[in-house]
Each structure stands twice: as structure tokens, then as C-alpha cells.
Design an enzyme around this catalytic site. Structure first.
Site, PDB file in Angstrom:
ATOM      1  N   ASP A  27      27.286 -30.841  -9.111  1.00 36.02           N
ATOM      2  CA  ASP A  27      27.733 -29.746  -8.242  1.00 36.02           C
ATOM      3  C   ASP A  27      29.119 -30.052  -7.653  1.00 36.02           C
ATOM      4  O   ASP A  27      29.490 -31.211  -7.508  1.00 36.02           O
ATOM      5  CB  ASP A  27      26.699 -29.580  -7.110  1.00 36.02           C
ATOM      6  CG  ASP A  27      26.836 -28.237  -6.412  1.00 36.02           C
ATOM      7  OD1 ASP A  27      27.574 -27.364  -6.914  1.00 36.02           O
ATOM      8  OD2 ASP A  27      26.201 -28.065  -5.357  1.00 36.02           O
ATOM      9  N   GLY A  30      33.765 -26.204  -8.475  1.00 34.57           N
ATOM     10  CA  GLY A  30      34.588 -25.108  -7.948  1.00 34.57           C
ATOM     11  C   GLY A  30      35.361 -25.543  -6.717  1.00 34.57           C
ATOM     12  O   GLY A  30      36.574 -25.317  -6.601  1.00 34.57           O
ATOM     13  N   ARG A  31      34.658 -26.196  -5.789  1.00 41.57           N
ATOM     14  CA  ARG A  31      35.320 -26.640  -4.549  1.00 41.57           C
ATOM     15  C   ARG A  31      36.385 -27.699  -4.839  1.00 41.57           C
ATOM     16  O   ARG A  31      37.445 -27.718  -4.220  1.00 41.57           O
ATOM     17  CB  ARG A  31      34.265 -27.189  -3.564  1.00 41.57           C
ATOM     18  CG  ARG A  31      33.552 -26.109  -2.792  1.00 41.57           C
ATOM     19  CD  ARG A  31      32.306 -26.628  -2.124  1.00 41.57           C
ATOM     20  NE  ARG A  31      31.233 -26.804  -3.081  1.00 41.57           N
ATOM     21  CZ  ARG A  31      30.096 -27.426  -2.821  1.00 41.57           C
ATOM     22  NH1 ARG A  31      29.901 -27.976  -1.644  1.00 41.57           N
ATOM     23  NH2 ARG A  31      29.161 -27.530  -3.746  1.00 41.57           N
ATOM     24  N   ARG A  40      38.852 -22.177 -10.439  1.00 42.47           N
ATOM     25  CA  ARG A  40      37.544 -22.849 -10.465  1.00 42.47           C
ATOM     26  C   ARG A  40      37.239 -23.509 -11.813  1.00 42.47           C
ATOM     27  O   ARG A  40      36.655 -24.596 -11.870  1.00 42.47           O
ATOM     28  CB  ARG A  40      36.431 -21.824 -10.174  1.00 42.47           C
ATOM     29  CG  ARG A  40      36.355 -21.341  -8.765  1.00 42.47           C
ATOM     30  CD  ARG A  40      35.257 -20.291  -8.627  1.00 42.47           C
ATOM     31  NE  ARG A  40      33.978 -20.785  -9.121  1.00 42.47           N
ATOM     32  CZ  ARG A  40      33.159 -21.580  -8.427  1.00 42.47           C
ATOM     33  NH1 ARG A  40      33.485 -21.950  -7.204  1.00 42.47           N
ATOM     34  NH2 ARG A  40      32.028 -21.980  -8.948  1.00 42.47           N
ATOM     35  N   HIS A  44      35.437 -27.197 -13.721  1.00 43.23           N
ATOM     36  CA  HIS A  44      34.420 -27.406 -14.765  1.00 43.23           C
ATOM     37  C   HIS A  44      34.974 -28.303 -15.881  1.00 43.23           C
ATOM     38  O   HIS A  44      34.257 -29.124 -16.446  1.00 43.23           O
ATOM     39  CB  HIS A  44      33.958 -26.065 -15.332  1.00 43.23           C
ATOM     40  CG  HIS A  44      33.283 -25.192 -14.305  1.00 43.23           C
ATOM     41  ND1 HIS A  44      32.332 -25.675 -13.436  1.00 43.23           N
ATOM     42  CD2 HIS A  44      33.431 -23.878 -13.996  1.00 43.23           C
ATOM     43  CE1 HIS A  44      31.926 -24.703 -12.641  1.00 43.23           C
ATOM     44  NE2 HIS A  44      32.575 -23.602 -12.957  1.00 43.23           N
ATOM     45  N   THR A  73      19.585 -20.883 -15.026  1.00 46.65           N
ATOM     46  CA  THR A  73      19.253 -19.481 -15.322  1.00 46.65           C
ATOM     47  C   THR A  73      19.884 -18.551 -14.278  1.00 46.65           C
ATOM     48  O   THR A  73      20.038 -17.367 -14.533  1.00 46.65           O
ATOM     49  CB  THR A  73      17.721 -19.276 -15.339  1.00 46.65           C
ATOM     50  OG1 THR A  73      17.158 -19.940 -14.202  1.00 46.65           O
ATOM     51  CG2 THR A  73      17.091 -19.852 -16.597  1.00 46.65           C
ATOM     52  N   GLU A  74      20.249 -19.108 -13.127  1.00 43.03           N
ATOM     53  CA  GLU A  74      20.860 -18.283 -12.066  1.00 43.03           C
ATOM     54  C   GLU A  74      22.384 -18.201 -12.224  1.00 43.03           C
ATOM     55  O   GLU A  74      23.026 -17.336 -11.611  1.00 43.03           O
ATOM     56  CB  GLU A  74      20.545 -18.884 -10.676  1.00 43.03           C
ATOM     57  CG  GLU A  74      19.085 -18.750 -10.236  1.00 43.03           C
ATOM     58  CD  GLU A  74      18.137 -19.695 -10.964  1.00 43.03           C
ATOM     59  OE1 GLU A  74      18.533 -20.848 -11.238  1.00 43.03           O
ATOM     60  OE2 GLU A  74      17.008 -19.266 -11.289  1.00 43.03           O
ATOM     61  N   LEU A 138      21.160 -44.308 -25.370  1.00 39.44           N
ATOM     62  CA  LEU A 138      20.912 -43.344 -24.289  1.00 39.44           C
ATOM     63  C   LEU A 138      20.753 -41.924 -24.839  1.00 39.44           C
ATOM     64  O   LEU A 138      21.497 -41.514 -25.736  1.00 39.44           O
ATOM     65  CB  LEU A 138      22.085 -43.386 -23.300  1.00 39.44           C
ATOM     66  CG  LEU A 138      22.035 -42.390 -22.138  1.00 39.44           C
ATOM     67  CD1 LEU A 138      22.509 -43.056 -20.862  1.00 39.44           C
ATOM     68  CD2 LEU A 138      22.900 -41.168 -22.400  1.00 39.44           C
ATOM     69  N   ARG A 199      22.359 -35.525  -6.730  1.00 41.21           N
ATOM     70  CA  ARG A 199      23.079 -34.257  -6.574  1.00 41.21           C
ATOM     71  C   ARG A 199      24.387 -34.550  -5.870  1.00 41.21           C
ATOM     72  O   ARG A 199      24.403 -35.145  -4.789  1.00 41.21           O
ATOM     73  CB  ARG A 199      22.275 -33.232  -5.788  1.00 41.21           C
ATOM     74  CG  ARG A 199      23.044 -31.901  -5.714  1.00 41.21           C
ATOM     75  CD  ARG A 199      22.271 -30.774  -5.110  1.00 41.21           C
ATOM     76  NE  ARG A 199      23.027 -29.535  -5.280  1.00 41.21           N
ATOM     77  CZ  ARG A 199      22.496 -28.342  -5.456  1.00 41.21           C
ATOM     78  NH1 ARG A 199      21.186 -28.203  -5.463  1.00 41.21           N
ATOM     79  NH2 ARG A 199      23.258 -27.269  -5.603  1.00 41.21           N
ATOM     80  N   SER A 207      17.367 -26.814  -6.370  1.00 36.99           N
ATOM     81  CA  SER A 207      17.814 -25.625  -7.098  1.00 36.99           C
ATOM     82  C   SER A 207      17.109 -25.409  -8.442  1.00 36.99           C
ATOM     83  O   SER A 207      17.765 -25.200  -9.468  1.00 36.99           O
ATOM     84  CB  SER A 207      19.337 -25.694  -7.324  1.00 36.99           C
ATOM     85  OG  SER A 207      20.002 -25.789  -6.098  1.00 36.99           O
TER      86      SER A 207
HETATM   87  C1  FPP Z   1      28.269 -26.478 -10.448  1.00 41.02           C
HETATM   88  O1  FPP Z   1      29.452 -26.545  -9.672  1.00 41.02           O
HETATM   89  C2  FPP Z   1      28.596 -26.748 -11.838  1.00 41.02           C
HETATM   90  C3  FPP Z   1      28.308 -25.936 -12.900  1.00 41.02           C
HETATM   91  C4  FPP Z   1      27.585 -24.668 -12.761  1.00 41.02           C
HETATM   92  C5  FPP Z   1      28.746 -26.286 -14.262  1.00 41.02           C
HETATM   93  C6  FPP Z   1      28.637 -27.731 -14.597  1.00 41.02           C
HETATM   94  C7  FPP Z   1      29.206 -28.010 -15.917  1.00 41.02           C
HETATM   95  C8  FPP Z   1      29.885 -29.133 -16.219  1.00 41.02           C
HETATM   96  C9  FPP Z   1      30.110 -30.233 -15.262  1.00 41.02           C
HETATM   97  C10 FPP Z   1      30.389 -29.360 -17.575  1.00 41.02           C
HETATM   98  C11 FPP Z   1      29.281 -29.706 -18.490  1.00 41.02           C
HETATM   99  C12 FPP Z   1      29.727 -30.011 -19.824  1.00 41.02           C
HETATM  100  C13 FPP Z   1      29.283 -29.401 -20.942  1.00 41.02           C
HETATM  101  C14 FPP Z   1      29.746 -29.915 -22.228  1.00 41.02           C
HETATM  102  C15 FPP Z   1      28.380 -28.223 -20.927  1.00 41.02           C
HETATM  103  P1  FPP Z   1      29.934 -25.252  -8.900  1.00 41.02           P
HETATM  104  O2  FPP Z   1      30.761 -24.437  -9.794  1.00 41.02           O
HETATM  105  O3  FPP Z   1      28.735 -24.525  -8.346  1.00 41.02           O
HETATM  106  O4  FPP Z   1      30.780 -25.857  -7.747  1.00 41.02           O
HETATM  107  P2  FPP Z   1      30.955 -25.233  -6.277  1.00 41.02           P
HETATM  108  O5  FPP Z   1      29.600 -25.319  -5.618  1.00 41.02           O
HETATM  109  O6  FPP Z   1      31.977 -26.117  -5.659  1.00 41.02           O
HETATM  110  O7  FPP Z   1      31.414 -23.820  -6.440  1.00 41.02           O
END
Ligand code: FPP
Length: 251
Positions: A27, A30-31, A40, A44, A73-74, A138, A199, A207
Site C-alpha cells: 500500500d 499513490g501517496r 499516481r 505503481h 476485487t475493489e 521461492l 501492510r 482489506s
Molecule cells: C495500493 O497502493 C497498490 C495497488 C493497488 C497496486 C499495487 C501494485 C504494485 C505494487 C505493482 C505490482 C506489480 C505487478 C507486476 C502486478 P495505493 O494506490 O492504494 O496507494 P495510496 O493508498 O497511497 O493511494
């Protein structure tokens, strides 16, 4: 047991137990990006880079399974551009990172409801699974379009169908059997349940992540944003895990 090489004041080396299965809610992407005045999606992208480093670190430590919550899913309720960016990450990941993971004996698998994933996303993941299927190190387990309640609903449906088809008696249904109907059924039974859930980024909830499998997991929450999570942060989480005393309901 893994020796981190830390020395106590007495100079006796401290042996540390490495969790067999670690599950991570990645998590804060975005922040992390917003703090850097970036869109944002750059969070990722940085999150994907962090995942590669953390996977290698976990593999080096001897972790057996690393399950990562990549899309819930959300998460479909996010802006379309962000969803399609995340859906394209496995494609990028396959080209950029899978060769190195493959060389490190990492096996890639996935859990979730894959009926709704774009074909290109699925193809990249299937290729990653196929390429790494004989690896014995792994297991990097991607939870993509994963929801814990959806997983339990699917399991109840499949069990009911098997009862209707007389493949199963209701009296046969026990915890082990339910575990066999969950998305994690392909894992060795003693590796299905995470020992430790991490987390990142300050939120203190699960979640809808692995509700059945985490019944006895140790939970570790850190303020570190996922893109900043690294080997040192992982080591810190494992050290905290070692400070906990797991009793599984006993004394
Ligand atoms: C939550 O942070 C993160 C996600 C919904 C996406 C996580 C995906 C990755 C880390 C990449 C994974 C790699 C592959 C190859 C699929 P957020 O966007 O909710 O952050 P925020 O709470 O700060 O807005």
C-alpha cells in the site's frame, strides 16, 4: 533458521527464524507519488521495482512463499487509466524482471478471479508461470483481482456442487477440505497460511486479503510506503516477527 549475522553485545550471533510464508499488502504507491509531485501511476511503477528487490531479498533469506496483493476485487473502482496502467504492469514485469527471477529459481504463480483480467495481462502471467514452473525456490504468488470473500464464495459454490454430484458427503467437510477449495490449494498444505502479513503505508486493516489463511498470522504494520520498502525494511519486519510468541491458541 537463518542467521542475519547480527551480533549481540555478548558477540553471540542471534539466530532468527525466517517466516516460511510472507504475505504483503503493498500500500501507499499513490501517496508516495503525490509526495513527489508525480502522477499516481508512477507510484505503481516504483512499487513494481520495489517488488522485484523485495522478492530477491526474501528469496535470499530463504522465504518459501511471498504472496503479494497486486490488485483487489475493489480496485476496479479506480479511474480507468490507473486500472489499465496496473493491468499492464505484469506485461512489463515479464519482460523486465522475470528473466532475473527465473535465474534465481523463483517460481511465479497467481491467485484470484482471472475471468475479468485483460487478455494481455493474463498472457504475461501465464508465460511467467510457464517459464518458471520447474523452479524450486521461492514462490512469488500474485494476488490479482483477488478478494477474500469472493474466494470463500467460490469455495462454497464448488463444495456445494461436489455434494450435489455425490463426490462429497457434507460430513467430510472440515477445515482441511475447505483449504483444498481455496485459491491457495496448489501450495503445500504447510505453506498455505502466511506466517507473517505485512501492510505498508500506515493503514491498519486487512482489506479482504486472505481472510481464511491469515486466521493465525502475525500482523505487521509499517508507515513505510511500499515503493520505499526494501531489504532493510523486510529484515525489520522479520525481526519483529521473531519478537512475537506464536501460541496458536495454546499456552
Ligand atoms: C495500493 O497502493 C497498490 C495497488 C493497488 C497496486 C499495487 C501494485 C504494485 C505494487 C505493482 C505490482 C506489480 C505487478 C507486476 C502486478 P495505493 O494506490 O492504494 O496507494 P495510496 O493508498 O497511497 O493511494
Amino acid at each position: 533458521m537463518f542467521n542475519f549475522g547480527f551480533k549481540k553485545k555478548t558477540t553471540i550471533e542471534t539466530a532468527i527464524e525466517v517466516p516460511k510464508h510472507i504475505a504483503i499488502i503493498m500500500d501507499g504507491n499513490g501517496r508516495w507519488a503525490k509526495k513527489r509531485m508525480q502522477p499516481r501511476v508512477m507510484g505503481h511503477k516504483a512499487g513494481m521495482d520495489a517488488l522485484q528487490k523485495v522478492t530477491k531479498a526474501a528469496s535470499d533469506l530463504g522465504v518459501k512463499v511471498l504472496t503479494v496483493y497486486a490488485f483487489s476485487t475493489e480496485n476496479w473502482s479506480r479511474p480507468e487509466k490507473e486500472v489499465s496502467f496496473i493491468m499492464n504492469l505484469p506485461v512489463e514485469f515479464y519482460d523486465k524482471y522475470v528473466p532475473e527471477l527465473h535465474a534465481n529459481n523463483v517460481k511465479i504463480q497467481m491467485i484470484g478471479d482471472h475471468s475479468r483480467l485483460p487478455q494481455a495481462t493474463l498472457d504475461a502471467l501465464y508465460k511467467a508461470e510457464e517459464t518458471t514452473k520447474r523452479n524450486t525456490g521461492l514462490i512469488l504468488n500474485f494476488a490479482l483481482n483477488y478478494g477474500g470473500r469472493a474466494e470463500l464464495t467460490d469455495a462454497v459454490k464448488a463444495i456445494s456442487q461436489d455434494v450435489l454430484d455425490a463426490k462429497l458427503n457434507p460430513g467430510d467437510i472440515d477445515e482441511n477440505l475447505i483449504s483444498d477449495y481455496l485459491y491457495t490449494h496448489f501450495l503445500n498444505p504447510n505453506l498455505r497460511d502466511p506466517d507473517l502479513v505485512i501492510r505498508t503505508s500506515g493503514e491498519i486493516r486487512l482489506s479482504n486479503f486472505l481472510p481464511w489463511q491469515t486466521a493465525y498470522s502475525e500482523l505487521y504494520f509499517t508507515d513505510v510506503a511500499w515503493p520505499d520498502f526494501d531489504q532493510e525494511a523486510l529484515t525489520e519486519a522479520i525481526k519483529e516477527y521473531n519478537r512475537r510468541h506464536r501460541r496458536f491458541g495454546g499456552v
